[in-house]
Motif scaffolding. Structure first.
Motif, short mmCIF file in Angstrom:
data_model
loop_
_atom_site.label_atom_id
_atom_site.label_comp_id
_atom_site.label_asym_id
_atom_site.label_seq_id
_atom_site.Cartn_x
_atom_site.Cartn_y
_atom_site.Cartn_z
N VAL A 1 -4.38 0.51 -8.55
CA VAL A 1 -3.38 -0.62 -8.38
C VAL A 1 -2.45 -0.24 -9.82
CG1 VAL A 1 -2.43 -3.04 -8.26
CG2 VAL A 1 -4.53 -2.38 -6.95
N PHE A 2 -1.06 -0.15 -9.41
CA PHE A 2 -0.15 0.11 -10.59
C PHE A 2 0.70 -1.06 -10.29
CE2 PHE A 2 -1.58 4.09 -9.56
CZ PHE A 2 -1.75 4.82 -10.94
N ARG A 3 1.23 -1.64 -11.48
CA ARG A 3 2.01 -2.77 -11.77
C ARG A 3 3.40 -2.60 -12.08
NH1 ARG A 3 0.51 -8.11 -12.23
NH2 ARG A 3 -1.49 -7.33 -12.63
N LEU A 4 4.31 -2.83 -11.12
CA LEU A 4 5.69 -3.03 -11.50
C LEU A 4 6.37 -4.24 -12.20
CD1 LEU A 4 6.89 -0.89 -8.45
CD2 LEU A 4 6.21 -0.13 -10.61
N VAL B 1 1.27 -1.98 -6.56
CA VAL B 1 1.05 -0.83 -5.61
C VAL B 1 -0.23 -0.46 -5.79
CG1 VAL B 1 2.19 1.64 -5.44
CG2 VAL B 1 3.69 -0.36 -6.55
N ARG B 2 -0.83 -0.37 -4.58
CA ARG B 2 -2.19 -0.08 -4.49
C ARG B 2 -2.14 1.31 -3.72
NH1 ARG B 2 -4.21 -4.36 -2.35
NH2 ARG B 2 -5.13 -4.96 -4.25
N GLU C 1 0.83 -1.22 -0.10
CA GLU C 1 -0.03 -0.18 -0.07
C GLU C 1 0.95 1.24 0.13
OE1 GLU C 1 -2.94 0.38 3.06
OE2 GLU C 1 -4.41 -0.89 2.01
N LEU C 2 0.59 2.19 -0.77
CA LEU C 2 1.33 3.39 -0.83
C LEU C 2 0.62 4.56 -0.52
CD1 LEU C 2 4.05 4.68 -2.09
CD2 LEU C 2 2.86 5.15 -4.14
#
Length: 140
Positions: free
Chosen positions: A88-91, A109-110, A52-53
């Protein structure tokens, strides 16, 4: 010995690292059951790592470049304008290496939008005026 991608409850066999049999035979194998401790920031889902960011609401609204911790170090994540909490972002490739397939998972990354503890009068006035002319209701 380190083994990438092991999972909680997995049993590793260490050939020839056990005890000698009671009858004086060959050395046996050692069986080691893995117990994975939780991490305060990272959570594992399969081969993916989830975090979680926390971001400020102005960063989410206006967009920002934010430094994100991964299991291998820090990277820059670009938040686009209008990012919502929960998005949500995907690395790609920043997850766990699968011990069987050798493929690497991703880091997810939520975003969690945080407000200041105190809303100052200037911000309160701006938002009050903004609300009068903008009918945004995400619950409907």
């Amino acid at each position: 010995r380190r083994v990438a991608g092991v999972v909680d409850g997995q049993v590793l066999r260490l050939k020839g690292k056990g005890q000698r049999s009671a009858m004086g035979g060959e050395v046996g194998d050692a069986l080691v059951e893995i117990k994975v401790r939780s991490h305060p920031s990272f959570r594992r889902e399969g081969d993916d790592i989830v975090i979680e960011l926390p971001v400020a609401f102005d960063e989410a609204a206006l967009g920002a470049k934010i430094e994100v911790q991964t299991v291998t170090g820090r990277v820059q994540l670009t938040l686009p304008k209008g990012t919502s909490s929960g998005q949500v972002f995907r690395l790609k490739g920043k997850g766990v290496v699968n011990s069987v397939s050798g493929k690497t998972g991703d880091q997810l990354v939520r975003v969690k939008i945080m407000l200041p503890e105190t809303i100052d009068p200037e911000l309160e006035s701006f938002l009050t005026e903004w609300r009068k002319t903008h009918k945004f209701d995400p619950g409907r």
